[in-house]
Design an enzyme around this catalytic site. Structure first.
Site, PDB file in Angstrom:
ATOM      1  CB  ILE A 107     -47.644 -32.788 -28.427  1.00  0.00           C
ATOM      2  CG1 ILE A 107     -47.443 -34.279 -28.209  1.00  0.00           C
ATOM      3  CG2 ILE A 107     -47.942 -32.075 -27.127  1.00  0.00           C
ATOM      4  CD1 ILE A 107     -46.711 -35.002 -29.304  1.00  0.00           C
ATOM      5  CE  LYS A 108     -55.064 -35.914 -32.107  1.00  0.00           C
ATOM      6  NZ  LYS A 108     -55.492 -36.797 -33.221  1.00  0.00           N
ATOM      7  CB  ILE A 109     -51.395 -35.541 -24.644  1.00  0.00           C
ATOM      8  CG1 ILE A 109     -50.132 -34.782 -25.103  1.00  0.00           C
ATOM      9  CG2 ILE A 109     -51.087 -36.469 -23.476  1.00  0.00           C
ATOM     10  CD1 ILE A 109     -49.545 -33.867 -24.013  1.00  0.00           C
ATOM     11  CB  VAL A 157     -47.859 -35.078 -34.568  1.00  0.00           C
ATOM     12  CG1 VAL A 157     -47.307 -36.498 -34.659  1.00  0.00           C
ATOM     13  CG2 VAL A 157     -47.718 -34.364 -35.910  1.00  0.00           C
TER      14      VAL A 157
END
Ligand code: E4P
Length: 228
Positions: free
Chosen positions: A86-88, A59
């Site tokens: 976590i997509k950064i 996400v």
């Protein structure tokens, strides 16, 4: 090479999980917004309920400074649990956030990768995955597959553990060529799953099998004959 689903559409995720060997789901703010729901929390919670704790859920953060990204990552992880990443997006703050998230034991996918060096720097910051964008590179007459090829080779030469989760696909050829590079995973939209599996000759072959069977056995099935 693993296949993930690039959608937040609940019905599509259910269908893909039922029929295809998917290992996870990826979303980004654009994908989430396509659901036309203001209930982000419910969307990602429901996705986790459908896929269970063992499949990956990636996400994307909407924050741009490192502390905020970490705070969002912790909040999302607490909500969805399981194999969460976590997509950064790759920026200086994003790289700082990557290290902070890893310190807290949170999985990280560095996303919006367009160059080989972005991928290597993300890997050095501790990212679990890097997500190079294939179609968006192809759209500007660059070569998405070539970028992935070089990331694969660079990671091998440098003994980098970070995995490559290629993203942004529009057709079967892009997926196939990325598979040939040795990338670890692709994330694709549900329609592309159907396109990957479909071939008219397969349907002709199935028709012929049925016709040939019927010439001898009529409408009897194997189970009818075996008495089960
Ligand atoms: C991955 O999750 C990426 O955000 C996504 O594949 C981008 O795809 P697009 O280029 O079709 O928007």
């Amino acid at each position: 090479m693993q296949y993930l689903i690039d959608t937040a559409n609940i019905e599509s995720i259910k269908k893909c999980c039922e029929f295809y060997p998917v290992t996870g789901v990826t979303t980004n703010p654009t994908i989430i917004s396509k659901e036309h729901s203001s209930d982000f929390k419910n969307i990602i919670y429901t996705i986790r309920e459908i896929i269970g704790p063992d499949k990956m859920l990636h996400v994307q953060t909407t924050a741009s400074d490192a502390k905020q990204i970490l705070a969002e990552a912790e909040a999302i992880r607490n909500l969805v649990g399981g194999r969460f990443f976590i997509k950064i997006p790759i920026t200086a703050e994003g790289l700082k956030a990557c290290a902070l998230c890893k310190d807290k034991g949170i999985g990280v996918t560095m996303t919006a990768i367009f160059t080989q060096q972005q991928a290597l720097i993300a890997a050095n910051a501790g990212a679990d995955f890097v997500a190079p964008y294939i179609n968006r590179l192809d759209n500007i007459v660059s070569d998405g597959v070539h970028v992935v090829e070089e990331i694969v080779s660079m990671f091998k030469k440098n003994e980098v553990k970070t995995k490559i989760l290629a993203a942004s696909f529009k057709n079967v050829e892009q997926v196939h060529k990325v598979a040939m590079t040795g990338a670890d995973a692709v994330t694709i939209n549900p329609d592309l799953f159907e396109m990957l599996v479909y071939h008219p000759l397969t349907y002709y072959a199935i028709d012929d099998f049925c016709k040939d069977w019927e010439t001898i056995y009529g409408d009897k099935t194997i189970l009818d004959i075996l008495g089960k």
